[in-house]
Design an enzyme around this catalytic site. Sequence first.
Site, PDB file in Angstrom:
ATOM      1  N   ASP A  95       4.855  -4.973   1.204  1.00  0.00           N
ATOM      2  CA  ASP A  95       3.573  -4.224   1.332  1.00  0.00           C
ATOM      3  C   ASP A  95       3.563  -3.050   0.443  1.00  0.00           C
ATOM      4  OD1 ASP A  95       0.710  -3.780   2.190  1.00  0.00           O
ATOM      5  OD2 ASP A  95       1.483  -2.573   3.449  1.00  0.00           O
ATOM      6  N   ASN A 131      -2.892  -7.316   0.438  1.00  0.00           N
ATOM      7  CA  ASN A 131      -4.205  -7.800  -0.225  1.00  0.00           C
ATOM      8  C   ASN A 131      -4.165  -7.392  -1.759  1.00  0.00           C
ATOM      9  OD1 ASN A 131      -6.261  -9.219   1.897  1.00  0.00           O
ATOM     10  ND2 ASN A 131      -4.752  -7.803   2.881  1.00  0.00           N
ATOM     11  N   THR A 132      -3.961  -6.334  -2.027  1.00  0.00           N
ATOM     12  CA  THR A 132      -4.197  -5.779  -3.489  1.00  0.00           C
ATOM     13  C   THR A 132      -3.185  -6.702  -4.495  1.00  0.00           C
ATOM     14  OG1 THR A 132      -5.189  -3.614  -2.738  1.00  0.00           O
ATOM     15  CG2 THR A 132      -4.447  -3.822  -4.819  1.00  0.00           C
ATOM     16  N   TYR A 157      -1.976   1.306  -3.399  1.00  0.00           N
ATOM     17  CA  TYR A 157      -1.721   0.323  -4.690  1.00  0.00           C
ATOM     18  C   TYR A 157      -3.359  -0.042  -5.215  1.00  0.00           C
ATOM     19  CZ  TYR A 157       2.989  -1.553  -4.621  1.00  0.00           C
ATOM     20  OH  TYR A 157       4.327  -1.492  -4.661  1.00  0.00           O
ATOM     21  N   GLY A 158      -4.255   0.002  -4.194  1.00  0.00           N
ATOM     22  CA  GLY A 158      -5.535  -0.319  -4.093  1.00  0.00           C
ATOM     23  C   GLY A 158      -6.683   0.312  -5.197  1.00  0.00           C
ATOM     24  N   CYS A 175      -7.857  -6.616   3.833  1.00  0.00           N
ATOM     25  CA  CYS A 175      -7.160  -5.290   3.285  1.00  0.00           C
ATOM     26  C   CYS A 175      -6.029  -5.211   4.527  1.00  0.00           C
ATOM     27  CB  CYS A 175      -7.771  -3.779   3.329  1.00  0.00           C
ATOM     28  SG  CYS A 175      -6.714  -2.619   3.050  1.00  0.00           S
ATOM     29  N   THR A 176      -4.642  -4.841   4.381  1.00  0.00           N
ATOM     30  CA  THR A 176      -3.639  -4.980   5.470  1.00  0.00           C
ATOM     31  C   THR A 176      -4.023  -4.072   6.863  1.00  0.00           C
ATOM     32  OG1 THR A 176      -2.884  -3.138   4.328  1.00  0.00           O
ATOM     33  CG2 THR A 176      -1.632  -5.294   4.184  1.00  0.00           C
TER      34      THR A 176
HETATM   35  N1  DGL Z   1      -1.944  -2.755   1.602  1.00  0.00           N
HETATM   36  C1  DGL Z   1      -3.115  -2.280   0.786  1.00  0.00           C
HETATM   37  C2  DGL Z   1      -3.989  -3.723   0.838  1.00  0.00           C
HETATM   38  O1  DGL Z   1      -3.672  -4.574   1.598  1.00  0.00           O
HETATM   39  C3  DGL Z   1      -3.909  -1.427   1.287  1.00  0.00           C
HETATM   40  C4  DGL Z   1      -3.263  -0.089   1.015  1.00  0.00           C
HETATM   41  C5  DGL Z   1      -2.857   0.309  -0.649  1.00  0.00           C
HETATM   42  O2  DGL Z   1      -4.006   0.402  -1.144  1.00  0.00           O
HETATM   43  O3  DGL Z   1      -2.072   0.259  -1.162  1.00  0.00           O
HETATM   44  O4  DGL Z   1      -4.644  -3.806  -0.071  1.00  0.00           O
END
Ligand code: DGL
Length: 268
Positions: free
Chosen positions: A10, A74-75, A42-43, A184-185
């Site tokens: 993640d 998710n991203t 990452y988003g 999203c996580t």
């Molecule tokens: N882990 C990211 C997601 O599930 C959320 C945090 C991020 O933006 O990195 O999209």
Amino acid sequence: MDNRPIGVFDSGIGGLTVLKEITEQLPGEDIVYFGDTARIPYGTRSKETVIKYVLQSFKFLLTQDIKAIVVACNTASALAMEEAQKEYDLPIIGVVEPGAKAAASATKNSKIGVIGTEGTINSQAYQRTIRKILPSAEIIGVACPLFVPIVEEGWENSDVAYMTAKKYLLELKEHEIDTLVLGCTHYPVLRYTIDKVMEGKVTLVNPAYETAKAVKGILKEKNLFSSKLDGGEQRFYVSDDPEKFKRIGGNIIRKEIVSIEKIDIEKI
Ligand code: DGL
């Protein structure tokens, strides 16, 4: 049987919601978790950058003798799954497909909401995957960037969380969706607040739970289950200071994070 660990990846701590589901559904599996805490979020990043980070993170996880990789982010699943699968031939399981499948089968009125980071929503990955299964679906995607810091502050059940959710989810309520993907996580942590805002009227799809189910299915299909039925161990690696990860992460998995180490991901 295969007693090697599963790699879980993640951008930071959010993927622990996926790890938690995996440990509940597959308690005998060992897990090596890597959270790229130095480069979160990452988003908001471009596809090229996310792909580069994901491939670097995979390179690290592959040094840990793993049997499969779960892309909990998710991203990263939305933007980099294809490239990752092209590059490596071990099983790679993302969160988008299991979440999309569950949403398509849960909806009764074919009106589905998807919430996630800007990157996830703009990529249309959930929207595309749901439409493949249910071409008639009306899908409304909404980016909810403030949800991540709210969860990281531990404010998931506060007034701030409620007011923020009310604003983000208004459009989805107006469209009368009956199913909402928590794409999203971090969002499963907000599920009680989200459910309250949606007045208990929508089915909340948790891709973390659906992904753990998918992992179980793939391990079974490929005969990769661990011979242990219980007592799976977890090791954690992060790319920045482990202290915050330990504190917030411990809250998410409701367990103390003991074995944790910082690595220099840029040098991998
Ligand atoms: N882990 C990211 C997601 O599930 C959320 C945090 C991020 O933006 O990195 O999209």
